[in-house]
Scaffold this active site. Structure first.
Site, mmCIF file in Angstrom:
data_model
loop_
_atom_site.group_PDB
_atom_site.id
_atom_site.type_symbol
_atom_site.label_atom_id
_atom_site.label_comp_id
_atom_site.label_asym_id
_atom_site.label_seq_id
_atom_site.Cartn_x
_atom_site.Cartn_y
_atom_site.Cartn_z
ATOM 1 N N TYR A 193 8.348 6.096 0.005
ATOM 2 C CA TYR A 193 7.731 5.090 0.873
ATOM 3 C C TYR A 193 8.695 3.929 1.110
ATOM 4 O O TYR A 193 8.889 3.490 2.252
ATOM 5 C CB TYR A 193 6.438 4.599 0.234
ATOM 6 C CG TYR A 193 5.679 3.577 1.044
ATOM 7 C CD1 TYR A 193 5.018 3.937 2.211
ATOM 8 C CD2 TYR A 193 5.612 2.240 0.631
ATOM 9 C CE1 TYR A 193 4.319 3.004 2.955
ATOM 10 C CE2 TYR A 193 4.911 1.298 1.362
ATOM 11 C CZ TYR A 193 4.262 1.685 2.526
ATOM 12 O OH TYR A 193 3.572 0.754 3.254
ATOM 13 N N SER B 14 7.410 -3.206 4.055
ATOM 14 C CA SER B 14 6.671 -3.430 2.814
ATOM 15 C C SER B 14 7.529 -4.218 1.843
ATOM 16 O O SER B 14 8.750 -4.026 1.778
ATOM 17 C CB SER B 14 6.279 -2.092 2.171
ATOM 18 O OG SER B 14 5.743 -2.305 0.874
#
Length: 246
Positions: free
Chosen positions: A155, A142
């Site tokens: 995350y 990401s």
């Protein structure tokens, strides 16, 4: 297209999700036979399969917990039994739960690491041992690893681990003619991203890119198709697919 046993074969983990579905459909359009992995969304996975088969492609759904090595081994056994082997693995399966670090429970942390890190590790381990010559492993990270947005600590930490695993595995597979890369999307209009965000938050994040919009799953699938097919000289890279956010 050629029959299923002559086509190249792809497995897309998280293939019932927003980006995963787009990747499945794109690879099927490119002539791949595709195994659509899902964890709990059998109905959505079957919808993806129908979208492929209705367009005269070849696909089937397969369930597994990506963090369970026995379940992953059984999944790939099923794919190999049906299609003869695996050429490309696209590892989109992941979860995202947001909160400030000080307010994040260890249960949330452990659950995120189990799916995003252990799951990537288990699937990558199978890929390292079994992908066919000329194959490709495409993991998912990401852009938030570099953006460092508040509430994304857990995350982002899990995706930073994916970056590291991928870059090292690419070097460990010297002589195998298998490429290993990571795709790192930015803000992308998927249910995973949009869940819990206000219209104002979405608008703000859309404005971060010089192109002044959110990414679409098709934008990401385009890069995956490149890595799965012609991009044989791209190896050991983290590719930021984010419209110029960073």
């Amino acid at each position: 297209m050629s029959n299923a046993h002559e086509a190249r074969v792809a497995v897309v983990t998280g293939g019932s999700g927003g980006i995963g579905r787009e990747i499945v459909e794109r690879l099927a359009t490119d002539g791949f036979s595709v195994a659509v992995h899902y964890s709990g969304s059998a109905d959505r996975a079957e919808q993806v399969v129908r979208s492929v088969t209705d367009a005269n492609g070849s696909a089937f759904a397969v369930q597994a917990d990506v963090a369970d090595e026995d379940a992953v081994s059984a999944m790939f056994d099923e794919v190999t039994s049906r299609y003869g082997g695996v050429d490309v693995i696209v590892n989109t399966a992941g979860i995202m739960m947001l909160a400030p670090l000080a307010e994040t429970s260890l249960e949330t942390f452990d659950r995120t690491m189990r799916t995003n890190v252990r799951g990537t590790f288990v699937v990558s381990q199978w890929a390292a041992k079994n992908l066919r010559d000329g194959g490709a492993l495409i993991n998912f990270s990401s852009s938030v690893v570099k953006l460092a947005l508040p509430t994304y600590s857990t995350y982002a930490a899990s995706k930073g681990a994916v970056d590291a695993l991928t870059l090292i595995l690419a070097k460990e597979l010297r002589g195998r003619n298998v490429t290993v890369n990571t795709v790192a999307p930015g803000p992308t209009a998927t249910p995973l991203f949009l869940d819990g965000k206000s219209d104002e938050q979405v608008k703000q994040m859309a404005g971060m890119a010089p192109l002044e919009r959110l990414g679409e799953p098709a934008d990401v699938a385009e890069v995956v198709a490149f890595l799965a097919g012609p991009a044989r000289w791209m190896n050991g890279q983290t590719i930021y697919v984010n419209g110029g956010v960073i």
